[in-house]
Write an enzyme that holds these catalytic residues in place. Structure first.
Site: not given
Length: 254
Positions: A83, A34
């Site tokens: 995503n 991340d």
């Protein structure tokens, strides 16, 4: 990194390595990669693509570090199902980076296991993932699970669907299956079937949540949240995670 900080960094790295030499180590490490986009923005780079590219390079450093300490399985969460809703102008270069990363893993002799809803990916990306799983399945050494288009709840739904189809092909009725169904039946249909559950889950960027990562498999995992963005993740950050893991008393219950 300043000239003075380089030798200090190396000294600290060696100190951590010595401290961990006889410590318990995880067999399976999962990592939520991340912070690529935030790292790119704070670094003054022109687009998120540059952050994703730097993050892809960091993967190969991490795998080398895992080799050094004897980790057997690494699960890398590159892209979630959520995503996939990002703008096409961001996703298109990201898929290209993912394809190149998977090809490089294959070229370097890694054993690659694709994870995720491959049917939701572009055809070229899905093909690269499938071919990687097929062509590297007999490679020795570290197993690398590459999670793209992955969601923990989706994985469980896929496992249940696969189990139902398998039992239907045998002629098993729903009543018969409901009577004898247990946890192992579902576990045998997960993306990670046959693998040890993750001992340690690492998330970079300072976010302190798992977002459904390895939702089924992480029931007894230890969690480590690291403040640095993924492209800036260093070996000492990895060693600190291992140190934190090594001093925990694992309790396989509440």
């Amino acid at each position: 990194m300043g000239l003075l900080r380089i030798p200090l960094y190396r000294l600290y790295e060696r100190r951590l390595e010595r401290a961990l030499s006889n410590a318990p180590k995880p067999r399976h490490v999962g990592v939520i990669l991340d912070g690529n986009r935030r790292w790119a923005r704070l670094s003054g780079l022109s687009s998120p693509k540059e952050g994703h590219r730097a993050g892809a390079e960091k993967i190969f450093e991490l795998l080398d570090w895992c080799d050094e300490v004897g980790v057997q399985v690494v699960t890398l969460w590159l892209l979630s199902t959520d995503n996939l809703a990002r703008p096409p102008e961001e996703l298109e270069p990201l898929f290209e980076i993912i394809e190149n990363t998977v090809r490089r893993l294959c070229n370097e002799g890694r054993r690659v296991n694709p994870m995720g809803a491959l049917d939701l990916l572009p055809a070229s990306t899905a093909q690269v993932m499938k071919e990687a799983g097929t062509t590297t399945e007999r490679n020795p050494g570290l197993l690398v699970n590459v999670a793209v288009g992955y969601g923990g709840r989706r994985e469980i739904a896929d496992a249940v669907r696969s189990l139902l189809l398998e039992e239907a092909a045998k002629g098993t009725t729903l009543e018969e299956l409901a009577e004898r169904l247990d946890l192992d039946d579902i576990a045998k249909h997960l993306y990670t079937r046959g693998q040890p559950d993750p001992d340690l889950l690492i998330r970079t960027s300072g976010e302190q949540r798992l977002s459904g990562f390895l939702l089924w498999q992480s029931a007894h995992s230890e969690f480590y949240f690291c403040e640095v963005f993924w492209p800036a993740f260093r070996k000492i950050d990895f060693l600190r995670a291992l140190r934190s893991y090594s001093v925990r008393q694992r309790r396989f219950g509440c």
